[in-house]
Design a protein around this motif. Sequence first.
Motif, short mmCIF file in Angstrom:
data_model
loop_
_atom_site.label_atom_id
_atom_site.label_comp_id
_atom_site.label_asym_id
_atom_site.label_seq_id
_atom_site.Cartn_x
_atom_site.Cartn_y
_atom_site.Cartn_z
N THR A 189 -3.06 12.78 -5.03
CA THR A 189 -3.46 11.15 -4.75
C THR A 189 -3.82 11.48 -3.00
OG1 THR A 189 -2.22 10.08 -6.18
CG2 THR A 189 -2.82 9.13 -4.41
N ASP A 190 -4.86 11.02 -2.78
CA ASP A 190 -5.21 10.99 -1.33
C ASP A 190 -4.69 9.69 -0.58
OD1 ASP A 190 -6.89 10.49 1.14
OD2 ASP A 190 -7.67 12.44 0.60
N ALA A 243 0.95 -1.22 0.09
CA ALA A 243 -0.07 0.03 -0.06
C ALA A 243 0.96 1.31 0.02
CB ALA A 243 -1.02 0.10 1.33
N CYS A 244 1.90 1.29 0.94
CA CYS A 244 2.78 2.39 0.74
C CYS A 244 3.50 2.53 -0.52
CB CYS A 244 3.71 2.32 2.01
SG CYS A 244 4.90 3.59 2.39
N ALA A 245 4.05 1.54 -0.99
CA ALA A 245 4.67 1.66 -2.29
C ALA A 245 3.86 2.07 -3.42
CB ALA A 245 5.31 0.34 -2.48
N ARG A 302 -5.54 2.90 5.41
CA ARG A 302 -6.60 1.91 5.86
C ARG A 302 -5.93 0.60 5.58
NH1 ARG A 302 -9.80 -1.63 4.36
NH2 ARG A 302 -9.08 -1.07 2.01
N ARG A 303 -5.62 0.39 4.34
CA ARG A 303 -4.96 -1.23 3.95
C ARG A 303 -3.99 -1.22 4.94
NH1 ARG A 303 -3.44 -0.50 -2.03
NH2 ARG A 303 -2.41 -2.54 -1.68
N ALA A 304 -3.05 -0.63 5.15
CA ALA A 304 -1.78 -0.76 6.25
C ALA A 304 -2.32 -0.98 7.61
CB ALA A 304 -0.70 0.48 6.06
N GLY A 305 -3.45 -0.43 8.13
CA GLY A 305 -3.72 -0.40 9.53
C GLY A 305 -4.62 -1.76 9.72
N CYS A 352 3.75 4.27 12.77
CA CYS A 352 3.95 3.46 11.52
C CYS A 352 3.26 4.22 10.44
CB CYS A 352 4.06 2.23 11.39
SG CYS A 352 5.44 1.24 12.59
N LEU A 353 2.01 4.48 10.72
CA LEU A 353 0.95 5.24 9.82
C LEU A 353 0.69 6.66 9.77
CD1 LEU A 353 -1.98 2.57 10.89
CD2 LEU A 353 -0.18 2.51 8.87
#
Length: 233
Positions: free
Chosen positions: A164-165, A150-152, A171-174, A198-199
């Motif tokens: 880009t929001d 998701a971060c990449a 949300r995916r990372a969390g 981390c988020l």
Amino acid sequence: MDAQFLGIAEMVETPSVAVVVDVMRAFTVAGWAFAQGAGKIVLAESLDEALALKALHPDWVALKDGPPAPGFDAVNSPGLLRSVDLGGRTVVQKTTAGTVGALAVKEASLVLCAGFVVAEATARLLRTRGCQSVTFVVTGEDGQADEDLACAQYIARRVTEAGTDAVEFLRRAGESRAAAELAEGVRQGVHPDDIALCLELDRFPFAMVATLEDSLMVLRPCAVPSLTDEGAI
């Protein structure tokens, strides 16, 4: 920009430009280390190498995944590291995925290490360098870690679409397996604030560039142009 997303084991050739992503927690920790004053981070190949470097340089700070261990000064937790004064010191970091991913692409012409905490700075550096082809190394879970993917994907999108929001990506990372393991105590050496840290989007204004220096892979913070400066380029 042509972007591809690969796990460490999928790296069959050295890319020209690589962004190595480890959100939970190696490169969030690296961001905090620099914020706390570290001059550089040496990415170790193994625990033994980390301890050997520490033995050669007693003033260096050795850091690893998991619980505290003899010979190591710190663990791979942003929540625990944020209260440590690292002014001018060198950190030696060995983690399960992040440092392994960076070492896998050490021959690339440009290696960036990233998490959400340096996402915009990383995207901006790629943009200002005019990078046309970028390989994003998704380090966790054999390339399947959704927090890293998701971060990449977010960074890749920000390079070409500055508006880009981040909400969906965060949300995916969390909701990732790594976040659940940190929350449930599956992993050791954890602070209760680690997931939130981390988020934390764009907490730091620098990108992080890794280069080979005397056979060691060394990570340093890299200032990037502000949005105003970038618009004048």
